[in-house]
Design a protein around this motif. Sequence first.
Motif, PDB file in Angstrom:
ATOM      1  N   LEU A  30     -28.527  13.690 -39.287  1.00  0.00           N
ATOM      2  CA  LEU A  30     -27.245  14.499 -38.982  1.00  0.00           C
ATOM      3  C   LEU A  30     -26.462  13.415 -38.581  1.00  0.00           C
ATOM      4  N   ILE A  31     -25.251  13.547 -39.234  1.00  0.00           N
ATOM      5  CA  ILE A  31     -24.084  12.724 -39.232  1.00  0.00           C
ATOM      6  C   ILE A  31     -23.071  13.320 -38.569  1.00  0.00           C
ATOM      7  N   ALA A  32     -22.270  12.728 -37.520  1.00  0.00           N
ATOM      8  CA  ALA A  32     -21.226  13.348 -37.010  1.00  0.00           C
ATOM      9  C   ALA A  32     -19.929  12.534 -37.144  1.00  0.00           C
ATOM     10  N   ASP A  87     -27.868  11.320 -35.444  1.00  0.00           N
ATOM     11  CA  ASP A  87     -28.372   9.917 -35.858  1.00  0.00           C
ATOM     12  C   ASP A  87     -27.261   8.863 -36.175  1.00  0.00           C
ATOM     13  N   VAL A  88     -26.084   9.416 -36.884  1.00  0.00           N
ATOM     14  CA  VAL A  88     -25.332   8.561 -37.203  1.00  0.00           C
ATOM     15  C   VAL A  88     -23.770   9.016 -36.945  1.00  0.00           C
ATOM     16  N   GLY A 106     -29.670   6.337 -29.207  1.00  0.00           N
ATOM     17  CA  GLY A 106     -30.195   5.937 -30.318  1.00  0.00           C
ATOM     18  C   GLY A 106     -29.334   6.411 -31.604  1.00  0.00           C
ATOM     19  N   VAL A 107     -28.071   6.338 -31.436  1.00  0.00           N
ATOM     20  CA  VAL A 107     -27.153   6.794 -32.417  1.00  0.00           C
ATOM     21  C   VAL A 107     -26.757   5.334 -33.175  1.00  0.00           C
ATOM     22  N   VAL A 147     -34.413   4.976 -38.108  1.00  0.00           N
ATOM     23  CA  VAL A 147     -35.690   5.924 -37.773  1.00  0.00           C
ATOM     24  C   VAL A 147     -34.565   7.121 -37.151  1.00  0.00           C
ATOM     25  N   PHE A 148     -34.801   8.261 -38.005  1.00  0.00           N
ATOM     26  CA  PHE A 148     -33.973   9.208 -37.584  1.00  0.00           C
ATOM     27  C   PHE A 148     -34.821  10.485 -36.757  1.00  0.00           C
TER      28      PHE A 148
END
Length: 205
Positions: free
Chosen positions: A49-51, A101-102, A125-126, A193-194
């Motif tokens: 999941l990227i934002a 995640d990112v 942890g992003v 690690v996602f």
Amino acid sequence: MTERKFKAQKRQIGRLSSCGVKVLQGIEGNIVGHRLDVPQYAIRGCDVLIAGFHRYISPKFAGEDKKWIRVNGFGSSAAKEKIVYQNTEAYIAVMESYPIDVLAHIGHRAPIDFAAVCECAARHGVYIELNAKHLDALEGGIEEAIKSGVKFIVGSDAHDTKRTGKFNAVAEFIEKHSVPIDRVYGIDGRLPVFKDKRSWTHGNV
């Protein structure tokens, strides 16, 4: 992306399970106020999941946030100071509410307090993306990002197969700014690690 396309993509990835390469399904959601424009089923069903902030992309639920999306980064010094505060609050809010995640191309079209955003990313942890197309957006905040202890991940932002995995500009940026290489993932065999999102719930999504 639609629900139909998302499910079709998942089936396609399933058919690639024997190709010898692990294929992950990801979504890059838009930060709209303090929310992401990604429904719960998709978040729970994706691997990554990227934002990120994307100007002019305005979902139906945006409401009053439509103006914020369109004018972000424009205006007088006083207006920009206000928008930096709003953007920073928005980034922190989504990291505290969603299993992100990112963070994609931070600083691009949405000025932020890099220190505050990166410190929050480190706590949750992003990964901060080193985006090959938008490295200029990081120039003014990379020192704060490094100081925060946050981890980074490389991204080509290719939009086509020919440029996928092209990280020459990223490698130059890492060297130029002395980014700790042991905190950069997606190169040199360091795998990120996602988060496991299968049981994630959010009452407002």
